[in-house]
Design an enzyme around this catalytic site. Structure first.
Site, short mmCIF file in Angstrom:
data_model
loop_
_atom_site.label_atom_id
_atom_site.label_comp_id
_atom_site.label_asym_id
_atom_site.label_seq_id
_atom_site.Cartn_x
_atom_site.Cartn_y
_atom_site.Cartn_z
N HIS A 213 0.83 -1.21 0.00
CA HIS A 213 0.00 0.00 0.00
C HIS A 213 0.86 1.26 0.00
CE1 HIS A 213 -3.91 -1.85 0.96
NE2 HIS A 213 -3.18 -2.74 1.60
N ALA B 297 -10.31 3.19 3.30
CA ALA B 297 -10.58 4.61 3.07
C ALA B 297 -11.77 4.89 2.16
CB ALA B 297 -9.34 5.27 2.47
#
Length: 193
Positions: free
Chosen positions: A55, A115
């Site tokens: 990520h 998110a």
């Protein structure tokens, strides 16, 4: 599906291999059960950390483009709401960077959060709140968030299993199982949740 296909959903080689070995899948429930079992009972903390390194840091647009180049079809829009809400707000972006750096320095891995649908301000709030946790607590929190992200990507990889699309993804599915196999990751970490 091959392990490399599952690796696009979660950057842990061991997880991808374990899931691929359990296929082929014929139902959504079978797929999710295999994915969750591999994550919570087949992987260890090092496998989690490997997935975390796949990520980019929240808000790092250049790193986002580099890391997601080969998985753009599955990873698109994961940070889009947060980034759109921060567009033009240099203070929020600067604060996200500052807190991401502090979090990394404290824990040794990046802040992982599901998110999708969150604004930059919400992400920042969660980041500040979770910063107070111990590193062990955060490893588990990040693993929970990683599973939510993985499940979102599975929706894109297996659209026929998820006719409802992304609805309901990212909720309880990322949580560790209530009944865990003996020797699973939570048993090895002392059930720190």
């Amino acid at each position: 599906m091959a392990a490399e296909d599952f690796f696009k959903c979660c950057g842990s080689r061991k997880w991808a291999s374990l899931v691929a070995q359990q296929g082929p899948f014929t139902t959504k429930d079978g797929l999710l059960a295999a994915c969750r079992d591999a994550w919570w009972n087949g992987c260890n903390v090092n496998d989690w950390f490997e997935a975390f390194t796949a990520h980019p840091r929240i808000g790092d647009v250049s790193e986002l483009a580099k890391k997601f180049a080969s998985t753009a079809d599955l990873c698109s829009n994961e940070q889009s709401a947060a980034m759109e809400s921060a567009a033009g707000n240099k203070e929020v972006l600067a604060e996200l960077k500052e807190w991401n750096d502090k979090y990394f320095d404290k824990n040794g891995f990046i802040f992982i959060i599901f998110a999708t649908g969150k604004t930059a301000e919400q992400v920042l709030g969660f980041l500040k709140e979770r910063y107070e946790n111990t590193c062990a607590q955060e490893a588990v929190n990040a693993a929970i968030e990683q599973m939510k992200i993985t499940e979102l990507r599975l929706v894109k990889l297996f659209p026929n299993f998820f006719p409802e699309g992304e609805a309901g993804v990212g909720s309880a599915g990322g949580s560790p199982p209530k009944e865990e196999k003996k020797g699973g990751i939570l048993a090895r970490t002392g059930k720190i949740l």
